[in-house]
Design a protein around this motif. Structure first.
Motif, PDB file in Angstrom:
ATOM      1  N   ASN A 202       0.850  -1.247  -0.102  1.00 44.28           N
ATOM      2  CA  ASN A 202      -0.025   0.122  -0.127  1.00 44.28           C
ATOM      3  C   ASN A 202       0.832   1.368   0.061  1.00 44.28           C
ATOM      4  O   ASN A 202       1.840   1.522   0.810  1.00 44.28           O
ATOM      5  N   PRO A 203       0.622   2.128  -0.743  1.00 44.48           N
ATOM      6  CA  PRO A 203       1.352   3.345  -0.848  1.00 44.48           C
ATOM      7  C   PRO A 203       1.289   4.287  -0.033  1.00 44.48           C
ATOM      8  O   PRO A 203       2.015   5.244   0.346  1.00 44.48           O
ATOM      9  N   VAL A 204      -0.108   4.277   0.739  1.00 49.94           N
ATOM     10  CA  VAL A 204      -0.269   5.254   1.627  1.00 49.94           C
ATOM     11  C   VAL A 204      -0.967   4.478   2.754  1.00 49.94           C
ATOM     12  O   VAL A 204      -1.843   3.626   2.735  1.00 49.94           O
ATOM     13  N   VAL A 205      -0.377   4.665   4.054  1.00 50.23           N
ATOM     14  CA  VAL A 205      -1.141   3.749   5.368  1.00 50.23           C
ATOM     15  C   VAL A 205      -0.907   4.948   6.591  1.00 50.23           C
ATOM     16  O   VAL A 205      -0.527   5.869   6.439  1.00 50.23           O
ATOM     17  N   ALA A 206      -2.123   4.367   7.281  1.00 51.01           N
ATOM     18  CA  ALA A 206      -2.316   5.229   8.713  1.00 51.01           C
ATOM     19  C   ALA A 206      -1.651   4.228   9.706  1.00 51.01           C
ATOM     20  O   ALA A 206      -1.880   3.061   9.851  1.00 51.01           O
ATOM     21  N   LEU A 207      -1.179   4.954  10.929  1.00 51.87           N
ATOM     22  CA  LEU A 207      -0.835   4.454  11.981  1.00 51.87           C
ATOM     23  C   LEU A 207      -1.204   5.197  13.339  1.00 51.87           C
ATOM     24  O   LEU A 207      -1.777   6.262  12.932  1.00 51.87           O
ATOM     25  N   ARG A 208      -1.532   4.512  14.314  1.00 50.24           N
ATOM     26  CA  ARG A 208      -1.915   5.005  15.300  1.00 50.24           C
ATOM     27  C   ARG A 208      -0.911   5.903  16.025  1.00 50.24           C
ATOM     28  O   ARG A 208       0.148   5.503  16.447  1.00 50.24           O
ATOM     29  N   MET A 209      -1.035   7.377  16.300  1.00 50.17           N
ATOM     30  CA  MET A 209      -0.049   8.214  16.660  1.00 50.17           C
ATOM     31  C   MET A 209       0.368   7.610  17.954  1.00 50.17           C
ATOM     32  O   MET A 209       1.676   7.914  18.352  1.00 50.17           O
TER      33      MET A 209
END
Length: 335
Positions: A75-82
């Motif tokens: 995946n080129p863009v991912v989200a993580l939990r801050m």
């Protein structure tokens, strides 16, 4: 005197000696709590510079960790939990270099990263205690390639004294200003539970050109059937009263996307389902064109689940795009 729901102390527990809430009945603590935020007025939030925001795709998967995988996610863009990027005991970032972050979460070396501030109270409240260390934390985010963040969603709840809500709302505004002032593009999370909250946030956003994106969660209270429409209306008011186009980043119930696409320039949905189903060893199975069922897919002990994760993330993205972003065009004209 009969209790009045309009009174800010209406839900006071009456036990100030054991209470940790923001409440006038705990006088000495209340004074310190008000001082730490500089009063409850949003207009006192420091101004911050407007920053160039990255263009985000309509669907971004949230990655919780890199366990049980051997190959980097495509995946080129991912989200993580801050909160996963901060050690609140040492008050320092968990990752000093990008390579360590990439390895820990099993990401591709060129992955674009955004951080979600939505989390449980015990994981986001410590951000407020960082004080002067917050600037170093934000600097570390930038150095490891984080492109965008959303403010911690400090809670506003129905069963606490009203002062608790006002305190959380001001903290959200102050955190937004801190991120933007440190050079990190940030989406404001305008938490609220009353019409007055919506009005205050609407004025704040309209007057502050540095606010270009909002964030919101439809996971807990806002996802309830009897409250969902209130929160959609709350966000709609902010967008319609703003003299410039706004973007929004969402988590939780995706059924609110169509209504919000009517008033926001772009909507980005952070999906948690694909990853969570994968680590529970469940595989997506298409049912028609508008539904996925999840079937148990046991694996041998220690066996990697790379293929399962990739497959589930892809199926979730395809489904969400089909249901909510079929035209891939914002429904509101950009200014």
């Amino acid at each position: 005197m009969e209790a009045n729901i309009e009174d800010c102390l209406w839900l006071c527990c009456g036990k100030p000696e054991t209470c940790n809430r923001v409440c006038k009945n705990h006088r000495h603590k209340f004074v310190d709590q008000v001082r730490e935020i500089g009063g409850f007025r949003l207009r006192d939030v420091p101004r911050a510079p407007a920053l160039s925001r990255p263009t985000l795709p309509p669907v971004v998967p949230l990655v919780y960790h890199g366990s049980s995988r051997k190959t980097p996610l495509a995946n080129p863009v991912v989200a993580l939990r801050m909160a996963d990027l901060v050690n609140f005991v040492t008050r320092k970032p968990r990752f000093e270099i990008r390579e360590a972050l990439i390895e820990s979460f099993g990401l591709s070396s060129d992955a674009r990263i955004i951080l979600s501030g939505i989390d449980k109270d015990e994981r986001i409240e410590p951000f407020w205690s960082l004080g002067d260390e917050m600037e170093n934390i934000v600097r570390s985010f930038k150095e490891i390639g984080v492109e965008h963040v959303t403010t911690p969603n400090f809670s506003v709840v129905l069963d606490h004294p009203r002062y608790e809500d006002l305190h959380s709302i001001k903290k959200i505004g102050l955190m937004f200003a801190a991120f933007q002032s440190a050079g990190m593009p940030c989406a404001l999370h305008p938490n609220g539970r009353t019409e007055k909250d919506a009005e205050r946030w609407s004025r704040f956003v309209a007057e502050r050109f540095e606010v270009e994106a909002l964030a919101y969660e439809f996971i807990t209270g806002p996802s309830r059937k009897d409250r969902k429409s209130f929160h959609v209306d709350h966000l709609t008011m902010i967008a319609e009263n703003c003299p410039r186009p706004l973007d929004i980043i969402l988590r939780g119930d995706p059924d609110v996307i169509p209504a919000l696409r009517k008033v926001f320039r772009t909507v980005t949905y952070i999906d948690t389902t694909g990853f969570m189903r994968s680590i529970k060893r469940q595989r997506a199975v298409r049912v028609g064109n508008d539904h996925l069922e999840w079937t148990p897919t046991p694996t041998a002990k220690g066996a990697p689940i790379d293929e399962l994760v990739e497959y589930n993330l892809r199926e979730r993205e395809l489904l969400l795009k089909s249901l909510y972003f079929a035209d891939l065009k914002p429904l509101r004209k950009a200014a």
